[in-house]
Design an enzyme around this catalytic site. Sequence first.
Site, PDB file in Angstrom:
ATOM      1  N   ASP A  87     -51.789  27.121 -29.155  1.00 56.30           N
ATOM      2  CA  ASP A  87     -51.889  26.984 -27.852  1.00 56.30           C
ATOM      3  C   ASP A  87     -53.505  27.026 -27.557  1.00 56.30           C
ATOM      4  OD1 ASP A  87     -51.970  27.128 -24.982  1.00 56.30           O
ATOM      5  OD2 ASP A  87     -51.146  29.090 -24.906  1.00 56.30           O
TER       6      ASP A  87
ATOM      7  N   GLU B 102     -49.988  23.420 -27.669  1.00 61.66           N
ATOM      8  CA  GLU B 102     -49.845  23.555 -26.138  1.00 61.66           C
ATOM      9  C   GLU B 102     -50.754  23.497 -25.220  1.00 61.66           C
ATOM     10  OE1 GLU B 102     -48.366  27.327 -23.350  1.00 61.66           O
ATOM     11  OE2 GLU B 102     -47.663  27.271 -25.628  1.00 61.66           O
TER      12      GLU B 102
ATOM     13  N   GLU C  29     -47.047  25.198 -17.745  1.00 59.55           N
ATOM     14  CA  GLU C  29     -47.249  26.321 -17.392  1.00 59.55           C
ATOM     15  C   GLU C  29     -47.840  26.540 -16.059  1.00 59.55           C
ATOM     16  OE1 GLU C  29     -50.288  29.223 -19.444  1.00 59.55           O
ATOM     17  OE2 GLU C  29     -49.129  27.918 -20.936  1.00 59.55           O
TER      18      GLU C  29
ATOM     19  N   GLU D 100     -40.613  32.727 -25.792  1.00 56.92           N
ATOM     20  CA  GLU D 100     -42.161  33.381 -25.935  1.00 56.92           C
ATOM     21  C   GLU D 100     -41.861  34.714 -25.815  1.00 56.92           C
ATOM     22  OE1 GLU D 100     -46.724  32.547 -25.136  1.00 56.92           O
ATOM     23  OE2 GLU D 100     -45.221  31.681 -23.589  1.00 56.92           O
TER      24      GLU D 100
END
Length: 389
Positions: free
Chosen positions: A203, A229, A255, A342
């Site tokens: 990420d 990500e 997100e 997650e």
Amino acid sequence: MKISRIETFILKVPLGGDRFFSSQAAFPERNSFLVKLTTDDGLTGWGEGGQYGPAEPVKACVEHVLGPTLLAMPDASPGLVWDTLYTQTRDFGQKGAYIEAISAIDIALWDLAGKALGVPVSTLMGGRFRDSVQAYGTGGYYRETTFDPARDLSALQSEMERYAATGFAMLKIKIGLLPVRQDAARIARVRQALGDDFHLLTDANHAYNSSTAVLMGRHLEDAGVEMFEEPVPPEDREGYARVRTALSVPIAGGEAEYTRYGFRDFIAGGCVDIVQPDICVCGGISEAMKIQALASAHNLRVVPHVWGSGIALAAGLQVCSALPLTPFGYVPVPLQNEPVIEFDRTRNPLRDDLLTTPFTLHDGRVAVPDRPGLGVDVDPEVLNRYRVA
């Protein structure tokens, strides 16, 4: 179902020496914004809204704008409330704090609806495909903003090995704060330590432009990473598409996107392989269902982003349990066609202590609560301990 009372809670936990960094910011504390709704029959429901910025603007949206409308509505069914609140604020609130506030209210209404009918939220969503969800542990944050190979590589290896020893078969590591070669060394060290068969995700928290993201992505390909990500900022949809075209590692994001309208354009732009709505940000459970439908129509996987308290995790688990395999396969394969959840591993009492029954890992999976609504209860002592007046 009519709402008679709205209560809001800002929770904060200073981390002290456990402070950590992503590519974008320092995290000296963990915080959450919670909403508690009470019906005229005395039922209570919990929701959470917002994840990344200060909670005070979200609280103000609930208390001064959305709350009075909700209290005046004779029917507080989630779908009816969502569209009423959104259309009331769309001229000035299509993204950001207003949608985060609607998310909190919406999650609480689904919790209430499940409790009123005596069924879990997943049943109201159409039924659950699984009673537990494969979890990936999020860790590998930066403890310092400078890189010392002798210090940092061994510490990162120890951290990831510790998580793997608790039952995780899938871990996500932060990248993007350091130069590409230094982050590549971090990923290579973890791969070497955990072996070729271990599932690694990364990420970047939108740290790169498209060319740098591709450069980093080549190292991720070499390491067999299975998810990259947020490689670029959320506004850079063309950059997302360039990175996705250039790399074989699956690209994930979403997100920092809001509502079905934002995800409509995000998906249409060919930005991602894995769609990641945060249920506490995107518009709540009502909107997550619509986003999932959009993703399914494009044969894209949905892996909800989870970052907040135990309420956020409970909502994520209910949604994940109701997501079908995408695409369908006779044998579910976590992340490949089956959703995963997650399960952040940084210290967070709001996740681990707030609920009377905390979530735990069993054989790499987290059980989905089967009691009515979200299936969880808030510990009032912990709530008051971390509440900000």
